[in-house]
Write an enzyme that holds these catalytic residues in place. Structure first.
Site, mmCIF file in Angstrom:
data_model
loop_
_atom_site.group_PDB
_atom_site.id
_atom_site.type_symbol
_atom_site.label_atom_id
_atom_site.label_comp_id
_atom_site.label_asym_id
_atom_site.label_seq_id
_atom_site.Cartn_x
_atom_site.Cartn_y
_atom_site.Cartn_z
ATOM 1 N N SER A 2 31.153 29.113 38.111
ATOM 2 C CA SER A 2 31.744 30.433 37.921
ATOM 3 C C SER A 2 33.195 30.310 37.486
ATOM 4 C CB SER A 2 31.672 31.221 39.238
ATOM 5 O OG SER A 2 32.488 32.370 39.196
ATOM 6 N N TYR B 244 33.334 32.531 47.942
ATOM 7 C CA TYR B 244 32.374 32.395 46.848
ATOM 8 C C TYR B 244 32.856 31.339 45.849
ATOM 9 C CZ TYR B 244 29.946 33.426 42.481
ATOM 10 O OH TYR B 244 29.237 33.304 41.313
#
Length: 334
Positions: free
Chosen positions: A127, A152
């Site tokens: 990501s 995350y």
């Protein structure tokens, strides 16, 4: 080829699985259909794949070590594209344990499956959030990414480190893909575009964080798919010796990392204006400060991706947003 796709009922995984099936690959899909967002949407995505004779699906949790090992040993995929994860930056502040279960333990089980069954290439989703507190723009895969600002992001960075370890120890070819703000038809209901369209269509205000001064490399789903499939077909090799370590390649392992993102960032207020034009409605704006875990800007540098696979994400937001609105109104009959 026989390709295992985790997250086959998820946004990106579903569209990639469909592309692989259409080109003639056999796809084994894993998805637990968890209720983080609308399960009916996930089921509808799977229904798109069910018409292909080459598709089979397994309803399993990634953290179930025995179940994942059994799928690998019984079906022995040639390649794996790992897209399943607990998504969402803000939700990681509320429920951190599920991120470790899915994104860390789950990824370990995928790595172990690849190791023991001789998978020829593992491609996994990282990501843009791994860039965290970085301020040097555009974000390059050759920059250090040691300061994540959400759990995350930390789990995604941990995935990159775990992948390199397995690649180094066991010769497993691995490629990490850092996705930048993916949007488009069949998208996630927790993402900004989906939330904005639903609220504006229903006449409700939209939450605009950082007073609208956010900038993002908004990346259309077809560009993600085009780059990911080409990357899956390109097995990495260890890099030649270099003067200093490079986060994107390895001298000791068949390991690569690529950014996949539109190279021209768009300010959030401009994004909203384009959406208003597509909907034919004005938005009511609820201006809010920057949220914990969010970064004020992202800007993808994709030179390495272009040189490796000859592909550059280029779909303009004007085109991508219009296509999303058309899909949304057709799917939800608004």
């Amino acid at each position: 080829m026989k390709i295992l796709v985790t997250g086959s009922a998820g946004f990106i995984g579903n569209v990639i699985a469909k592309e692989l099936l259409e080109r003639g690959d056999e796809v084994l899909g894993i998805d637990n259909l968890n209720p983080y967002y609308d399960v009916a949407l996930k089921e509808a995505r799977h229904e798109r794949l069910a018409k292909y004779p080459g598709f089979s699906t397994f309803h399993e949790n990634l953290e179930d070590k025995n179940a994942i090992a059994r799928i690998f040993s019984d079906h022995r995929p040639d390649r794996v594209i790992h897209l399943a994860a607990q998504a969402g930056v803000r939700y990681s502040l509320e429920n951190p344990h599920v991120y470790v279960d899915s994104n860390i333990t789950g990824f370990l089980n995928i790595l172990e499956g690849c190791r023991y069954t001789g998978v020829s290439h593992l491609v996994y989703a990282s990501s843009s959030s791994v860039y965290g507190a970085n301020t040097q723009m555009p974000f390059s895969v050759h920059h250090a990414v040691d300061h994540p600002i959400s759990l995350y992001a930390a789990t995604k960075r941990a995935n990159e480190l775990m992948a390199h370890t397995y690649s180094h120890l066991f010769g497993l070819p691995v490629t990490g893909l850092r996705f930048f703000t993916v949007y488009g038809p069949w998208g996630r209901p927790d993402m900004a575009l989906f939330l904005f369209v639903k609220a504006i269509d229903e006449g409700r205000p939209i939450d605009v964080f950082n007073e609208g001064r956010m900038k993002r490399s908004f990346t259309y789903i077809d560009d993600i798919v085009g780059a990911a499939v080409r990357t899956l077909d390109l097995t990495p090799k260890a890099a030649p010796a270099a003067d200093r370590p490079d986060p994107a390649v390895s001298r000791t392992a068949p390991f690569r990392i690529f950014n996949i993102g539109h190279g021209e960032p768009v300010e959030l207020m401009r994004y909203i204006e384009i959406l208003e034009d597509a909907l034919g409605k004005k938005a009511v704006l609820n201006m809010l400060p920057l949220q914990p875990g969010d970064v004020p800007a992202s800007h993808a540098e994709t030179k390495d991706l272009e040189e490796a696979v000859g592909f550059e994400p280029l779909t303009p937001v004007e085109v991508g947003i219009r296509r999303f609105v058309e899909w949304y109104r057709d799917f939800y009959k608004t």
